[in-house]
Design a protein around this motif. Structure first.
Motif, PDB file in Angstrom:
ATOM      1  N   LEU A 272     -34.240  15.535  53.196  1.00  0.00           N
ATOM      2  CA  LEU A 272     -35.640  15.375  52.816  1.00  0.00           C
ATOM      3  C   LEU A 272     -35.908  16.309  51.657  1.00  0.00           C
TER       4      LEU A 272
ATOM      5  N   LEU B 137     -41.319  20.516  48.763  1.00  0.00           N
ATOM      6  CA  LEU B 137     -42.557  20.235  48.055  1.00  0.00           C
ATOM      7  C   LEU B 137     -43.209  21.515  47.566  1.00  0.00           C
TER       8      LEU B 137
ATOM      9  N   GLY C 193     -49.872  19.797  55.763  1.00  0.00           N
ATOM     10  CA  GLY C 193     -48.984  20.929  55.512  1.00  0.00           C
ATOM     11  C   GLY C 193     -48.466  21.684  56.727  1.00  0.00           C
TER      12      GLY C 193
ATOM     13  N   ASP D 209     -39.743   9.528  61.551  1.00  0.00           N
ATOM     14  CA  ASP D 209     -40.873   9.633  60.604  1.00  0.00           C
ATOM     15  C   ASP D 209     -40.354   9.408  59.185  1.00  0.00           C
TER      16      ASP D 209
ATOM     17  N   SER E  92     -41.143  14.307  52.279  1.00  0.00           N
ATOM     18  CA  SER E  92     -40.998  15.668  52.796  1.00  0.00           C
ATOM     19  C   SER E  92     -41.553  15.781  54.212  1.00  0.00           C
TER      20      SER E  92
ATOM     21  N   GLU F 213     -49.546  17.406  60.215  1.00  0.00           N
ATOM     22  CA  GLU F 213     -48.399  17.183  59.318  1.00  0.00           C
ATOM     23  C   GLU F 213     -48.866  16.777  57.937  1.00  0.00           C
ATOM     24  N   GLU F 214     -49.877  15.934  57.890  1.00  0.00           N
ATOM     25  CA  GLU F 214     -50.323  15.403  56.595  1.00  0.00           C
ATOM     26  C   GLU F 214     -51.090  16.438  55.771  1.00  0.00           C
TER      27      GLU F 214
END
Ligand code: BES
Ligand code: MN
Ligand code: MN
Length: 484
Positions: free
Chosen positions: A220, A223, A181, A205, A424, A178-179
């Motif tokens: 959300l 990005l 992408g 989250d 996001s 997730e961190e």
């Protein structure tokens, strides 16, 4: 009138009169379970937090994989079936499910076991991967984002399994990228539509306003992330011999970046706001209702004044307006002491947060065109896109949202306020596009939990509160679906 009521699978005859009494009993048995097991619930989370599962840095690869195996084992221990560590071209996705009745609704729980890099390490008061309790809070990288939060769901699942069974079917999908992408999760989702079929996606989250003011995020931001590189002369030059006659890429880059906002802090990229849907006066008013203490906000951040787009409040700026940020900027000599140099190159990482109805690819293109155009002839520009993600707004009139509302109202004793999140989770838009499933963002973190920063933390109280609230969500979701 008597009706058939089920508590986590148990069937009990009851009359409406005894309903309140019953609700109390449920809450009590949940609280009792958490109380009885509180040390173990904490120990297990600590074990998970000790894996430095940093997805961005390949040196942590073995630890990321160990974290995935640990999550899979904990799902099995809690009673999940078909637990699988699904391989991808990147880090694996941990899957598990418990289908109790095909006629009951299904909740798909999503979370991520990867974490952000802990740097800068010297700013941590205790090591990031040695969870430590101070003042009732757990300090560790991932404590809130997202290990502490998704692990609540595995423990709430265990709680329901140990107390009469599940009111609804459950599927877990916990990813490890997730961190960075979630690019492989997108592929996994497209290839496993049947496996992931569900009635709602449930994610913890995101943040709440505070424990006294529980809230549910209903959107959300998207990005668009890129890197820019400005090149001047073909090599670093002596800044005395050449300075004054040759453009300095660092100066040019600084000027170009500064020009991306006007005097009202609007973004100046042509077309940037074209697709933005303005909030209705009612929506703006609803957001205005969220409690907000500006002095407290400034104090927490150590700033004397706030900054932002003219005409919008803080919550509007972070939740409903698109923004442009420099995430990092470098070039020339940054080592010890002084070196007189006119650098050949200067670079920056730039991100834009997007709101409905902006599209990530389109904004990336608009930025690239504009940034290339404003560069003077004395330098060359290179723009490299990184990952992106689409913005989402989640419904507030759905059964699932109402179930979350009821669950929180019951466990916090106060109705949650709808808010818009500034962060996001790109996969949320994809769940909707690919699976046709809407999401409920039932986060228990706080913005002040220092996500992505040194000394990330998560309040033990929030952790237990989450474990207590989640079973109520499942119960109400099943009930309100008319399938409970
Ligand atoms: N959990 C966060 C997103 C978040 C935090 C949403 C707080 C709302 C409130 C998530 O892990 C995250 O950090 N996402 C990244 C995007 C990703 C593509 C790197 C983000 O928002 O920067
Ligand atoms: Mn997260
Ligand atoms: Mn994060």
């Amino acid at each position: 009138m008597e009706k058939l009521c089920k508590i986590f699978g148990k069937q009990i005859w009851q009359s409406p009169k005894t309903y309140i009494c019953f609700k109390l009993m449920i809450m009590q048995s949940i609280k009792q379970y958490v109380e009885q097991h509180k040390q173990r619930l904490l120990d297990e989370l600590f074990e998970l937090l000790r894996f430095p599962s940093v997805s961005a840095d390949p040196k942590y690869k073995p630890d990321v994989l160990k974290a995935a195996d640990y999550v899979a084992q904990k799902l099995r221990d809690a009673g999940a079936d078909k637990v699988e560590v699904c391989q991808t071209d990147g880090y694996p996705i941990v899957y598990g499910e418990k289908i109790v009745d095909a006629l009951k609704p299904t909740v798909l729980v999503y979370g991520h076991y990867d974490v952000q890099p802990p740097d800068p390490l010297e700013l941590w008061n205790t090591p990031p991967f040695e969870p430590t309790i101070r003042d009732g809070k757990i300090y560790a990288r991932g404590a809130c984002d997202d290990k502490g939060q998704f692990y609540m769901h595995i423990k709430a699942f265990e709680l329901m399994m140990q107390n009469g069974g599940l009111p609804a079917n459950i599927k877990f999908m916990i990813e490890g990228e997730e961190e960075v992408g979630s690019s492989n999760l997108g592929i996994f989702v497209k290839a496993n539509k049947e496996k992931l079929r569900a009635d709602v996606v449930l994610i913890s989250d995101t943040s709440m306003i505070s424990m006294e003011n529980p809230s549910l995020e209903t959107g959300l931001r998207g990005l668009s992330y890129l890197e820019v590189e400005i090149t001047g002369p073909n090599r670093d030059l002596h800044s005395g011999v050449y300075g004054g006659a040759v453009a300095n890429p660092a100066t040019i880059l600084a000027k170009m970046i500064a020009s991306l906002h006007d005097e009202n802090n609007h973004v100046t990229i042509p077309g940037f706001y074209d697709e933005v849907i303005d909030l209705t006066p009612e929506e703006r008013k609803a957001l205005d209702n969220a409690p907000y203490d500006e002095d407290e906000y400034k104090k927490d951040l150590g700033v004397d004044a706030l900054w932002g787009e003219k005409g919008y409040s803080t919550f509007e700026r972070t939740g409903t307006r698109p923004t442009l940020e420099v995430n990092g900027i470098w070039g020339g000599y940054i080592g010890q002491g002084a070196k007189t140099v006119l650098p050949s190159k200067a670079s920056a990482k730039i991100s834009m947060r997007l709101v409905p109805n902006q599209g990530s690819d389109k904004i990336t293109q608009l930025f690239t065109d504009h940034f290339t155009k404003i560069a003077p002839a004395c330098v060359k520009v290179k723009v490299t896109p990184h990952h992106g993600g689409e913005p989402v707004v989640t419904p507030t009139d759905s059964i699932a949202y109402k179930a979350a509302q009821k669950a929180i109202t019951e466990s916090f004793g106060k109705e949650p306020i709808p808010t818009r999140g500034g962060g996001s989770i790109p996969i949320v838009a994809l769940f909707e596009a690919e699976l046709g499933i809407k999401t409920v963002l039932m986060g228990f973190g706080l913005d002040s939990d220092a996500l992505h920063s040194p000394n990330e933390k998560y309040d033990i109280f929030n952790y237990y509160k989450g474990i207590e609230t989640i079973p109520l969500f499942h119960k109400y979701f099943a009930e309100l679906s008319g399938k409970g």
